[in-house]
Design a protein around this motif. Structure first.
Motif, PDB file in Angstrom:
ATOM      1  N   VAL A 146       0.853  -1.182   0.000  1.00  0.00           N
ATOM      2  CA  VAL A 146       0.000   0.000   0.000  1.00  0.00           C
ATOM      3  C   VAL A 146       0.892   1.236   0.000  1.00  0.00           C
ATOM      4  N   ARG A 147       0.667   2.111  -0.968  1.00  0.00           N
ATOM      5  CA  ARG A 147       1.396   3.387  -1.003  1.00  0.00           C
ATOM      6  C   ARG A 147       0.455   4.499  -0.567  1.00  0.00           C
ATOM      7  N   MET A 148       0.841   5.211   0.493  1.00  0.00           N
ATOM      8  CA  MET A 148       0.047   6.307   0.997  1.00  0.00           C
ATOM      9  C   MET A 148       0.333   7.583   0.195  1.00  0.00           C
ATOM     10  N   PRO A 149      -0.512   8.593   0.312  1.00  0.00           N
ATOM     11  CA  PRO A 149      -0.330   9.803  -0.496  1.00  0.00           C
ATOM     12  C   PRO A 149       1.017  10.493  -0.279  1.00  0.00           C
ATOM     13  N   ASP A 150       1.594  10.365   0.933  1.00  0.00           N
ATOM     14  CA  ASP A 150       2.892  11.005   1.198  1.00  0.00           C
ATOM     15  C   ASP A 150       4.068  10.158   0.761  1.00  0.00           C
ATOM     16  N   GLY A 151       3.806   9.013   0.101  1.00  0.00           N
ATOM     17  CA  GLY A 151       4.867   8.145  -0.383  1.00  0.00           C
ATOM     18  C   GLY A 151       5.221   7.011   0.555  1.00  0.00           C
ATOM     19  N   GLU A 152       4.704   7.016   1.778  1.00  0.00           N
ATOM     20  CA  GLU A 152       4.992   5.928   2.712  1.00  0.00           C
ATOM     21  C   GLU A 152       4.475   4.606   2.150  1.00  0.00           C
ATOM     22  N   MET A 153       5.299   3.560   2.279  1.00  0.00           N
ATOM     23  CA  MET A 153       4.929   2.239   1.796  1.00  0.00           C
ATOM     24  C   MET A 153       4.621   1.331   2.981  1.00  0.00           C
ATOM     25  N   LEU A 154       3.525   0.628   2.890  1.00  0.00           N
ATOM     26  CA  LEU A 154       3.112  -0.313   3.924  1.00  0.00           C
ATOM     27  C   LEU A 154       3.033  -1.708   3.327  1.00  0.00           C
ATOM     28  N   GLY A 155       3.172  -2.719   4.189  1.00  0.00           N
ATOM     29  CA  GLY A 155       2.890  -4.084   3.768  1.00  0.00           C
ATOM     30  C   GLY A 155       4.042  -4.810   3.118  1.00  0.00           C
ATOM     31  N   ASP A 156       3.687  -5.803   2.332  1.00  0.00           N
ATOM     32  CA  ASP A 156       4.626  -6.748   1.727  1.00  0.00           C
ATOM     33  C   ASP A 156       5.126  -6.208   0.393  1.00  0.00           C
ATOM     34  N   PRO A 157       6.435  -5.990   0.230  1.00  0.00           N
ATOM     35  CA  PRO A 157       6.957  -5.439  -1.024  1.00  0.00           C
ATOM     36  C   PRO A 157       6.692  -6.312  -2.242  1.00  0.00           C
ATOM     37  N   SER A 158       6.390  -7.594  -2.039  1.00  0.00           N
ATOM     38  CA  SER A 158       6.169  -8.504  -3.174  1.00  0.00           C
ATOM     39  C   SER A 158       4.703  -8.581  -3.598  1.00  0.00           C
ATOM     40  N   GLY A 159       3.811  -7.947  -2.827  1.00  0.00           N
ATOM     41  CA  GLY A 159       2.385  -8.056  -3.121  1.00  0.00           C
ATOM     42  C   GLY A 159       1.921  -7.062  -4.170  1.00  0.00           C
ATOM     43  N   PRO A 160       0.690  -7.227  -4.683  1.00  0.00           N
ATOM     44  CA  PRO A 160       0.131  -6.248  -5.615  1.00  0.00           C
ATOM     45  C   PRO A 160      -0.025  -4.895  -4.927  1.00  0.00           C
ATOM     46  N   LEU A 161       0.040  -3.826  -5.719  1.00  0.00           N
ATOM     47  CA  LEU A 161       0.097  -2.471  -5.179  1.00  0.00           C
ATOM     48  C   LEU A 161      -1.264  -1.801  -5.154  1.00  0.00           C
ATOM     49  N   MET A 162      -1.636  -1.302  -3.994  1.00  0.00           N
ATOM     50  CA  MET A 162      -2.811  -0.455  -3.810  1.00  0.00           C
ATOM     51  C   MET A 162      -2.319   0.954  -3.497  1.00  0.00           C
ATOM     52  N   ARG A 163      -2.804   1.947  -4.231  1.00  0.00           N
ATOM     53  CA  ARG A 163      -2.374   3.326  -4.018  1.00  0.00           C
ATOM     54  C   ARG A 163      -3.514   4.126  -3.386  1.00  0.00           C
ATOM     55  N   VAL A 164      -3.320   4.588  -2.165  1.00  0.00           N
ATOM     56  CA  VAL A 164      -4.305   5.467  -1.528  1.00  0.00           C
ATOM     57  C   VAL A 164      -4.051   6.881  -2.039  1.00  0.00           C
ATOM     58  N   VAL A 165      -5.046   7.475  -2.687  1.00  0.00           N
ATOM     59  CA  VAL A 165      -4.910   8.789  -3.323  1.00  0.00           C
ATOM     60  C   VAL A 165      -5.334   9.900  -2.375  1.00  0.00           C
ATOM     61  N   ARG A 166      -6.466   9.717  -1.703  1.00  0.00           N
ATOM     62  CA  ARG A 166      -6.980  10.711  -0.755  1.00  0.00           C
ATOM     63  C   ARG A 166      -7.258   9.991   0.558  1.00  0.00           C
ATOM     64  N   ALA A 167      -6.292  10.048   1.463  1.00  0.00           N
ATOM     65  CA  ALA A 167      -6.346   9.230   2.672  1.00  0.00           C
ATOM     66  C   ALA A 167      -7.535   9.603   3.566  1.00  0.00           C
ATOM     67  N   GLU A 168      -7.772  10.891   3.773  1.00  0.00           N
ATOM     68  CA  GLU A 168      -8.856  11.291   4.676  1.00  0.00           C
ATOM     69  C   GLU A 168     -10.210  10.836   4.137  1.00  0.00           C
ATOM     70  N   ASP A 169     -10.408  11.002   2.833  1.00  0.00           N
ATOM     71  CA  ASP A 169     -11.668  10.562   2.237  1.00  0.00           C
ATOM     72  C   ASP A 169     -11.795   9.044   2.306  1.00  0.00           C
ATOM     73  N   PHE A 170     -10.696   8.342   2.017  1.00  0.00           N
ATOM     74  CA  PHE A 170     -10.708   6.876   2.043  1.00  0.00           C
ATOM     75  C   PHE A 170     -11.091   6.366   3.424  1.00  0.00           C
ATOM     76  N   PHE A 171     -10.402   6.858   4.457  1.00  0.00           N
ATOM     77  CA  PHE A 171     -10.678   6.367   5.806  1.00  0.00           C
ATOM     78  C   PHE A 171     -12.051   6.822   6.293  1.00  0.00           C
ATOM     79  N   SER A 172     -12.505   7.982   5.845  1.00  0.00           N
ATOM     80  CA  SER A 172     -13.842   8.451   6.226  1.00  0.00           C
ATOM     81  C   SER A 172     -14.915   7.534   5.662  1.00  0.00           C
ATOM     82  N   ARG A 173     -14.780   7.142   4.394  1.00  0.00           N
ATOM     83  CA  ARG A 173     -15.789   6.267   3.783  1.00  0.00           C
ATOM     84  C   ARG A 173     -15.785   4.880   4.444  1.00  0.00           C
ATOM     85  N   VAL A 174     -14.604   4.329   4.654  1.00  0.00           N
ATOM     86  CA  VAL A 174     -14.524   3.008   5.283  1.00  0.00           C
ATOM     87  C   VAL A 174     -15.056   3.077   6.708  1.00  0.00           C
ATOM     88  N   GLY A 175     -14.727   4.156   7.415  1.00  0.00           N
ATOM     89  CA  GLY A 175     -15.213   4.305   8.785  1.00  0.00           C
ATOM     90  C   GLY A 175     -16.711   4.462   8.857  1.00  0.00           C
TER      91      GLY A 175
END
Length: 398
Positions: free
Chosen positions: A34-63
């Protein structure tokens, strides 16, 4: 056509922080990058990539709405993935562990429940079908094969667009073979689709009555039946399954039980039994899910129900067995891997025909919704969370 959702969802700072932490904890357990909007990388480097574009909106919708919010976040562009099916497959494989156990036990408190307006009554069933199958025959023609078959194909080799129509014919032929459809047979089909199975059965010399609650599909199927010169052998009727009458050597239904709803499963199987002539066979193709997951989630309102199949619920094999009445399973064939490939081909075809579909009046929200739906479904089958089976049912046999 517009499927509007809020571009800027309501925000609760406390909820956003809680969901952000739950998400980060979940990603550490997944083979996912997972790549966050500020470039921080989370998770397994070998896995498929999910790019979070708008973190506040993303977490607000999931929440605000859990997995419904996760799908809506994709529709709104809050996150992206080049390999969308790959990302969703990882999540489907680990679905039971994404939400911490204490929160899962409180599902009845936080999870949305099915709207009563979508329960599978006769009136609601017609409305539910209109929201999906009556969208546009032209839409489905853009990404389905020329047979207009909207269910799992059965491949006997490599799955390619060029042999998808052949694989759909193989699926239909297997079901007709198992129900012994041939010259002189009488056939009832519950769920016409766009007419491919009814035409195939009539070409074998059978007399077919096929029923649907979709006016758009009926009109299309009637045109195809007439073009094939089979109007004397195939009757296409607007009719709810509960209102069907007659006695038939074969009763067939392909991926229609998923729209029935748990409350009406006994009615559905009683109808199959009522329509079946002595010595006849039922051919049932059904998408299934594990019984424990079905029991845990059967009252939960999901993204797929909200946006794609209102009123639907996938049965488990156990649920089917518990609702058969005097019918018994005489044969079964699993083809989940075939469905994953079918969905991959539909999704790739849809993406390649995006401009043509836009000209039919479907907007960007619809495109993202539909592509998410196809990838979400493919992931279910690739992960093994979902399966699809052809069942042969007979009366009074074990």
């Amino acid at each position: 056509m517009t499927h509007a959702i809020a571009l800027t969802p309501p925000r609760s700072p406390l909820r956003v922080r809680a969901v952000r932490q739950l998400f980060r904890n979940a990603v550490t357990r997944l083979p996912l990058r997972v790549r966050m909007p500020d470039g921080e990388m989370l998770g397994d480097p070998s896995g498929p990539l999910m790019r979070v574009v708008r973190a506040e909106d993303f977490f607000s919708r999931v929440g605000a709405d859990g997995l419904i919010g996760f799908g809506e976040a994709y529709m709104a562009g809050d996150w992206e993935a080049d390999d969308l099916a790959g990302v969703l497959t990882v999540m489907a494989t680990q679905l039971a562990s994404l939400v911490p156990a204490p929160l899962q036990r409180l599902r009845g408190v936080w999870a949305r429940r099915h709207p009563r307006s979508e329960e599978g009554t006769v009136e609601n069933a017609r409305r539910n079908v209109q929201r999906h199958y009556d969208l546009s025959n032209d839409l489905f023609a853009e990404f389905l094969d020329p047979s207009m078959t909207y269910s799992s194909a059965l491949f006997h080799g490599e799955a390619t667009w060029e042999n998808l129509e052949e694989a759909q014919r193989a699926k239909i032929d297997r079901l007709l073979d198992e129900t012994r459809v041939g010259p002189g047979s009488t056939v009832m089909e519950i769920g016409t689709g766009w007419g491919a199975l009814a035409i195939r059965a009539a070409m074998r010399g059978a007399t077919v009555r096929t029923i649907t609650v979709s006016a758009e599909q009926r009109a299309f199927a009637l045109e195809r039946v007439a073009a094939a010169g089979l109007s004397d052998r195939v009757a296409v009727e607007l009719c709810d399954y509960r209102e069907a009458a007659g006695s038939y050597d074969a009763v067939v239904s392909v991926e229609m039980i998923e729209a029935v709803g748990e409350r009406y499963w006994p009615v559905f199987f009683a109808t199959l039994d009522r329509l079946l002539a002595p010595g006849g066979r039922v051919g049932l193709q059904a998408i299934t899910m594990p019984h424990d997951r079905m029991v845990a989630s059967r009252h939960t309102y999901t993204w797929i129900q909200k946006y794609i199949f209102p009123g639907g619920l996938l049965p488990s094999v156990t649920a089917i067995e518990q609702n058969l009445g005097p019918l018994r399973i005489a044969g079964r064939h699993e083809m989940g891997g075939d469905y994953a490939e079918t969905l991959r081909l539909w999704r790739e075809r849809y993406c390649s025909r995006r401009a043509e579909i836009s000209r039919l009046g479907f907007d960007e929200f619809f495109h993202r919704m539909w592509i998410f739906y196809l990838a979400y479904s493919e992931a279910g089958f690739r992960s093994g969370y979902l399966n699809v089976r052809q069942f042969v049912l007979e009366r009074g046999r074990s």
